[in-house]
Structures are given as C-alpha cells and as structure tokens.
Write a protein that holds these residues in place. Structure first.
Motif, PDB file in Angstrom:
ATOM      1  N   ARG A 199       0.832  -1.205   0.000  1.00 55.67           N
ATOM      2  CA  ARG A 199       0.000   0.000   0.000  1.00 55.67           C
ATOM      3  C   ARG A 199       0.868   1.257   0.000  1.00 55.67           C
ATOM      4  N   GLY A 200       1.980   1.219   0.710  1.00 63.77           N
ATOM      5  CA  GLY A 200       2.893   2.354   0.673  1.00 63.77           C
ATOM      6  C   GLY A 200       3.428   2.598  -0.724  1.00 63.77           C
ATOM      7  N   ILE A 201       3.847   1.513  -1.393  1.00 64.88           N
ATOM      8  CA  ILE A 201       4.379   1.642  -2.747  1.00 64.88           C
ATOM      9  C   ILE A 201       3.312   2.188  -3.692  1.00 64.88           C
ATOM     10  N   ARG A 202       2.106   1.664  -3.589  1.00 65.09           N
ATOM     11  CA  ARG A 202       1.037   2.142  -4.473  1.00 65.09           C
ATOM     12  C   ARG A 202       0.748   3.623  -4.230  1.00 65.09           C
ATOM     13  N   THR A 203       0.811   4.047  -2.976  1.00 65.83           N
ATOM     14  CA  THR A 203       0.583   5.454  -2.664  1.00 65.83           C
ATOM     15  C   THR A 203       1.613   6.342  -3.359  1.00 65.83           C
ATOM     16  N   VAL A 204       2.864   5.895  -3.394  1.00 64.41           N
ATOM     17  CA  VAL A 204       3.910   6.669  -4.069  1.00 64.41           C
ATOM     18  C   VAL A 204       3.678   6.694  -5.572  1.00 64.41           C
ATOM     19  N   LEU A 205       3.381   5.541  -6.159  1.00 66.45           N
ATOM     20  CA  LEU A 205       3.138   5.503  -7.601  1.00 66.45           C
ATOM     21  C   LEU A 205       1.943   6.368  -7.982  1.00 66.45           C
ATOM     22  N   ASP A 206       0.904   6.341  -7.164  1.00 67.81           N
ATOM     23  CA  ASP A 206      -0.259   7.198  -7.432  1.00 67.81           C
ATOM     24  C   ASP A 206       0.145   8.668  -7.382  1.00 67.81           C
ATOM     25  N   ALA A 207       1.020   9.019  -6.435  1.00 68.83           N
ATOM     26  CA  ALA A 207       1.452  10.414  -6.315  1.00 68.83           C
ATOM     27  C   ALA A 207       2.272  10.843  -7.522  1.00 68.83           C
ATOM     28  N   VAL A 208       3.149   9.962  -8.012  1.00 65.06           N
ATOM     29  CA  VAL A 208       3.933  10.288  -9.207  1.00 65.06           C
ATOM     30  C   VAL A 208       3.011  10.452 -10.408  1.00 65.06           C
ATOM     31  N   GLU A 209       2.020   9.579 -10.512  1.00 67.16           N
ATOM     32  CA  GLU A 209       1.068   9.703 -11.613  1.00 67.16           C
ATOM     33  C   GLU A 209       0.329  11.036 -11.543  1.00 67.16           C
ATOM     34  N   GLN A 210      -0.056  11.437 -10.336  1.00 65.15           N
ATOM     35  CA  GLN A 210      -0.719  12.737 -10.186  1.00 65.15           C
ATOM     36  C   GLN A 210       0.216  13.873 -10.591  1.00 65.15           C
ATOM     37  N   ALA A 211       1.478  13.787 -10.186  1.00 68.89           N
ATOM     38  CA  ALA A 211       2.435  14.838 -10.527  1.00 68.89           C
ATOM     39  C   ALA A 211       2.609  14.952 -12.041  1.00 68.89           C
ATOM     40  N   ARG A 212       2.672  13.827 -12.715  1.00 62.17           N
ATOM     41  CA  ARG A 212       2.831  13.859 -14.175  1.00 62.17           C
ATOM     42  C   ARG A 212       1.588  14.442 -14.850  1.00 62.17           C
ATOM     43  N   GLY A 251       2.827  17.755 -16.073  1.00 65.11           N
ATOM     44  CA  GLY A 251       3.329  17.302 -17.362  1.00 65.11           C
ATOM     45  C   GLY A 251       4.501  16.359 -17.168  1.00 65.11           C
ATOM     46  N   PRO A 252       4.676  15.423 -18.078  1.00 61.97           N
ATOM     47  CA  PRO A 252       5.785  14.471 -17.940  1.00 61.97           C
ATOM     48  C   PRO A 252       7.132  15.190 -17.985  1.00 61.97           C
ATOM     49  N   ARG A 253       8.042  14.731 -17.149  1.00 64.85           N
ATOM     50  CA  ARG A 253       9.423  15.212 -17.212  1.00 64.85           C
ATOM     51  C   ARG A 253      10.333  14.078 -16.765  1.00 64.85           C
ATOM     52  N   ASP A 254      11.598  14.231 -17.038  1.00 66.44           N
ATOM     53  CA  ASP A 254      12.571  13.199 -16.682  1.00 66.44           C
ATOM     54  C   ASP A 254      12.955  13.369 -15.218  1.00 66.44           C
ATOM     55  N   ALA A 273       7.917   1.343 -14.994  1.00 67.66           N
ATOM     56  CA  ALA A 273       8.381   1.754 -16.321  1.00 67.66           C
ATOM     57  C   ALA A 273       7.445   2.792 -16.930  1.00 67.66           C
ATOM     58  N   GLU A 274       6.156   2.614 -16.765  1.00 66.06           N
ATOM     59  CA  GLU A 274       5.192   3.546 -17.355  1.00 66.06           C
ATOM     60  C   GLU A 274       5.364   4.961 -16.817  1.00 66.06           C
ATOM     61  N   LEU A 275       5.709   5.085 -15.533  1.00 66.84           N
ATOM     62  CA  LEU A 275       5.818   6.389 -14.894  1.00 66.84           C
ATOM     63  C   LEU A 275       7.255   6.894 -14.804  1.00 66.84           C
ATOM     64  N   GLY A 276       8.207   6.098 -15.300  1.00 61.42           N
ATOM     65  CA  GLY A 276       9.608   6.501 -15.219  1.00 61.42           C
ATOM     66  C   GLY A 276      10.161   6.485 -13.811  1.00 61.42           C
ATOM     67  N   VAL A 277       9.608   5.626 -12.950  1.00 62.27           N
ATOM     68  CA  VAL A 277      10.037   5.533 -11.561  1.00 62.27           C
ATOM     69  C   VAL A 277      11.116   4.464 -11.434  1.00 62.27           C
ATOM     70  N   VAL A 278      12.199   4.787 -10.759  1.00 63.55           N
ATOM     71  CA  VAL A 278      13.303   3.852 -10.538  1.00 63.55           C
ATOM     72  C   VAL A 278      12.995   2.978  -9.328  1.00 63.55           C
ATOM     73  N   ALA A 279      13.281   1.693  -9.444  1.00 65.97           N
ATOM     74  CA  ALA A 279      13.191   0.765  -8.310  1.00 65.97           C
ATOM     75  C   ALA A 279      14.572   0.662  -7.673  1.00 65.97           C
ATOM     76  N   CYS A 280      14.766   1.396  -6.562  1.00 64.46           N
ATOM     77  CA  CYS A 280      16.038   1.350  -5.827  1.00 64.46           C
ATOM     78  C   CYS A 280      15.926   0.232  -4.791  1.00 64.46           C
TER      79      CYS A 280
END
Length: 553
Positions: free
Chosen positions: A359-372, A376-379, A399-406
């Motif tokens: 759920r924590g990971i999904r919350t972050v991905l949702d936030a990145v999607e909102q930011a994009r 607008g998309p950026r690197d 990959a879809e959101l350009g998020v790195v898995a550290c």
C-alpha cells in the motif's frame, strides 16, 4: 561530453591484460584502456595499447582479471556506521546473548555514562513481540542504555534512559520518535518507533545531542562517516549515494574532503520530514547549488511514506498475518502525499521515497502519476526505495511512470527475511510472491538501481550481487522465491549503470566508455564466469577513481 576517442598519444594510465566488462552495449568487452586527465580516452585490444603508452605513462597489467566500472551504491548510509563505541549486536539471536554482550561491554567500561548498542534483530526478542525496558534492565542496571535496531528504524531504551530522556506517559511524542505505551497502564514500554523518520532528522538529532546521548555527537558522527568511507572504497564503490542528510550533516562531508577521506564520489540527498517549509526548500535548493561538482553533489530529497514490515509499521493493502484489521499506516494521507509530491516535482526536485509495504508503494506511484498529470511528464527519475512487498498490479507502473526501483538485494536473503523470520511471518505465505520482485520489475522494463543500505546490511556489492543471483543465504541452503532471481549481468548493470542513471550520472559514470570518468575496479575473480557461491569471496584488488589508484588489496 565527447564520445569519440581523442588522438592517440601518451596517456597518464594504461591498463592491459584485462577482461573488461564495460556495461556499454556499443563496446561490451575490451582488453585494455587508457586514461588521460581522469577520463577514459580509449578502450581496445592489448595489441593497440602501445599507441597510448609513453615514458611517463603508468602501466598496469591486470593479469587477466575482470575489470568492471566502479560500483555506484544507490542507497548507502555512510554516516550511520557501524560505530566502534557501540556494543555490536549483529548475530545475537536471543535475549540472553544480547544480555551477555551488553554486560561484557559494561564490565569493560564501568564508568561509562551511557551503554549504547546497535544492530539488534527483532527476531531475538521472544514471542515475536517488540522489546521493552524490562528486557534491557537486567543487563544494564542504572546506567542509561540506548540501543538501535539493525535497520535503525527503532530504538530500545532501558528504564534509566527513559528517565534521563524525560519520557513518561505524558511525553511519548518525541522529536526523535514515538514512544510505544503499554495498553493496560499507559506507561512507555521503552520501545521507540519511527526513529529513522524523526531521530535522524535535524531536530531529532539536535535533541538527542542536547540530551547528552553520545551517539549523536558530531565527533561520533564523523568517526562513523570516515570508517564507512574507507570501507566503501575498499569494496570498489566509487560513488556513494547517502540518502538521508540534514543541512547540518553537510559539514561532515566538507571535513572528510579536507582530510582526504572522500575518495569515493558522493551524492547526498536531503531529508524532507513532515513540517518541512518552503523556506527549508529554498535552503535545500541553495545547498544543491553550492555542492555541485564531480566529487560531492547535493540535491535529491528523501521522504517516507511508510516504515518497515518487521515491527508491522509498513503500510499493507491487507492486514498483517494473524491480524484482523491492522495493516500499518502511511505517514501521510494518500491525498496529502499526492499534493506534496506534485508540489516538489513542480519545483524540480527528485524524490527518493522509502516505501516497503504494497500500500505504501502504491501510494507513491499514485502520487507520481498525479504529478505527471498536473505538471506534465518530465525526466524526474523519482525513486521508490526498497520495494519490498509489491503488488503485481503495480509492477508495470514503474516503467510507465519513469520511476526507478532502488532495491537492496541482500534484504531478501532467507536468513534475513525468509520463512521463520519476522518479515516473512508478518506478511504471510500468501504474499511471499510479492517479496523483492527484481526479475518481474526488470522484465517489465523498470530501471533497477541496486544498493547495500549499509549499515542495515553488508556494504560489499559482492554480497548483494550473490543474493540477487541466488536468493540464498550466505552459507547456501534453499533459495527463497527463486523465480525472482536475476542473472549476474543484470545485477552488475543495476550496481553500475542502473544506479548511475537513477542519479542522473549516466553521462559521467556507470560504464567504461570513452569520455566518462575513469572509475573502475579490478576484481580478484571473474564473477561473470565463476559459480555463484564463489562471488562473496571476491575482493577488489585495485580501485581507481578518476584515473588515480585509491585502493590496492
């Protein structure tokens, strides 16, 4: 940066007789390389090396050994230690052993004002519960004791320390953590949660220092940093990403640089705890402008969305095993975190977000999607750090959101997280397929950036690579979730180019390519060809940073 070789002529350094794995698909292998003014000017065959050799050229014969780009450790807490002044509790598998080590140290230091320890394992506490002051008191008596967990996410205090730090039933929300209380009495138990989030913050550290906890002193901090930097270069880590620093901590790196201890290059992320203001962000941006060279760069921001699975403080989609309702909490409501990350993204900050639960990971991905969507998309290359328990529905979103898995491969070793350990038992067998899904992320096109998370786990990249390739314990045995192993080449890429890309360094580091910094390591064994069980015994025989040999075994 030039990518064509300059004219041949005497180089400062020529290395020959090597099997160079470049991590560059345009020239995957070479036998020799040449360095001029700290940069690679040529890679090729031994037969052509003489064109780059003059009377003043340093010539190194690699003796057929494997040469790799210097490792880029994408998440390495070099400021945290380990600390020589602490009782070392790693490997103490029972409360009795913890007591023995604490008593032995106290007997040897009878006048100590504090007893400090680090690296206690949650599984050493009987019954699967969290530790209490009553567990520490028999071994520490009236001397205050301050003990950190192996992941530095929690602290454990004895009764004397609770008194010294002013912790009682009316004072449990602290600048350095949240004191757990007994549900029957309301009294603090001695267990402090959220230490990584609050205790390692600027305010938390200053409070501990003001209260006289020796671990928080500046000299002790610097001692940990210097020792860890020496270890990093010994392991062939030529770039360290220190993921959580306050503005106060940057002076430690200045000191290390002035004293010649900063042999690895550093990327320092700044901690963004709750309550960070716009003025703080302005100060962060100013620090990034001040520290921006090839040896020390400041810039990314570190945030937390949840905590860790072992004390059941990570945020899960479904309740923890054996619980009807408890599924952990996020540090921000999802909507608030979306707004926060969108605002930081709009200001151009790169964010490293600690997220372990699904759920924590999904919350972050949702936030990145909102930011994009909003900005607008950026690197941006925002990172989800740890990715310990990932719902398969979210795998393609990296990959879809350009998020790195550290990720930190060693964390998924069976003796740390597998069956019978707190991580696996808290998540439950039905969710083990979600554990550290390195291969699934790689196959889905995500960028993997590997790291150690020192001092939570061993700093040595060989240990991380071995675990990524086998998912076995260091002494062998059965693999845990072997369907998520990766091959050696993928693991090496994640420890070099993947981590370089994750930190906007791919034009400078991560591969052995003409024009890039001459950062490389000569290994004692060819880890691309030997049996996996031999990888952990491999050492860095020579480490070169900017064309200068900084370590020889």
């Amino acid at each position: 940066m030039p990518r064509t070789a300059p004219p041949a002529g005497p180089a400062d350094l020529v290395l020959t007789g090597a099997r160079i794995h470049t991590v560059d698909p345009d020239l995957p292998e070479a036998q020799a390389l040449a360095v001029r003014e700290g940069r690679l000017v040529w890679l090729g065959s031994d037969a052509d090396a003489a064109r780059w050799t003059g009377p003043d050229t340093e010539v190194i014969d690699a003796g057929g050994r494997l040469v790799l780009p210097g490792f880029v450790d994408a998440h390495n807490h070099v400021r945290l230690g380990s600390d020589d002044a602490c009782v070392q509790l790693a490997g103490a598998r029972s409360l009795d052993v913890i007591h023995q080590r604490l008593r032995s140290w106290h007997d040897a230091h009878p006048d100590a004002e504090w007893i400090e320890g680090e690296a206690f394992d949650y599984s050493a506490i009987p019954g699967g519960r969290m530790p209490t002051a009553a567990d520490l008191d028999p071994a520490t008596g009236d001397t205050p004791a301050f003990v950190l967990s192996y992941d530095v996410h929690t602290a454990w205090l004895n009764t004397a320390a609770l008194r010294r730090l002013g912790i009682d039933r009316d004072h449990t929300s602290l600048p350095f953590g949240e004191a757990e209380t007994d549900p029957a009495t309301g009294e603090p138990t001695g267990f402090i949660k959220d230490f990584a989030v609050k205790g390692l913050s600027r305010d938390g550290h200053r409070t501990l220092r003001a209260l006289g906890v020796p671990w928080a002193s500046t000299d002790r901090q610097y001692g940990r940093l210097a020792k860890s930097l020496d270890d990093a270069i010994r392991f062939g880590i030529t770039t360290v990403v220190e993921p959580q620093n306050s503005l106060d901590d940057l002076a430690l790196f200045d000191r290390a640089r002035a004293e010649g201890r900063l042999r690895s290059r550093i990327v320092a992320a700044l901690f963004h705890p709750r309550g960070t203001t716009e003025a703080d962000l302005d100060d962060f941006a100013a620090a990034a402008r001040r520290y921006d060279d090839d040896r020390l760069r400041v810039g990314p921001l570190k945030l937390y969305i949840d905590d860790v699975v072992e004390p059941r403080t990570a945020a899960l989609l479904e309740p923890y095993a054996g619980c009807r309702h408890h599924r952990g909490e996020t540090f921000y409501p999802a909507a608030d975190f979306g707004e926060l990350l969108t605002a930081l993204d709009a200001r151009g900050f790169q964010c490293f977000v600690h997220a372990t639960g699904d759920r924590g990971i999904r919350t972050v991905l949702d936030a990145v999607e909102q930011a994009r969507t909003r900005n607008g998309p950026r690197d941006a290359r925002h990172q989800v750090v740890h990715v310990e328990c990932l719902d398969p529905r979210d795998t393609p979103r990296f990959a879809e959101l350009g998020v790195v898995a550290c990720m930190q491969p060693r964390h998924c070793a069976p003796e740390i997280a597998g069956p019978g350990k707190d991580w696996a038992e808290n998540v439950g067998p039905d969710r083990w397929h979600k554990a550290w899904p390195m291969r699934s992320l790689h196959d889905a096109g995500a960028v993997l950036a590997f790291s150690s998370d020192w001092n939570v786990a061993e700093m040595d990249p060989m240990v991380g690579i071995y675990t990524a390739v086998t998912r076995r314990s260091l002494d062998g045995g059965a693999a845990w979730q072997p369907e998520e192993t990766v091959d050696v080449e993928t693991a090496v890429h994640a420890y070099t180019m993947g981590s370089a890309y994750a930190n906007f360094l791919e034009e400078e580091r991560g591969s052995l390519t003409v024009g890039k910094a001459a950062d490389f390591v000569v290994l004692s064994r060819d880890i691309l060809r030997i049996a996996p069980e031999e990888i952990p015994g491999t050492v860095a025989e020579r480490v070169v940073v900017g064309g200068e040999t900084v370590h020889k075994a």
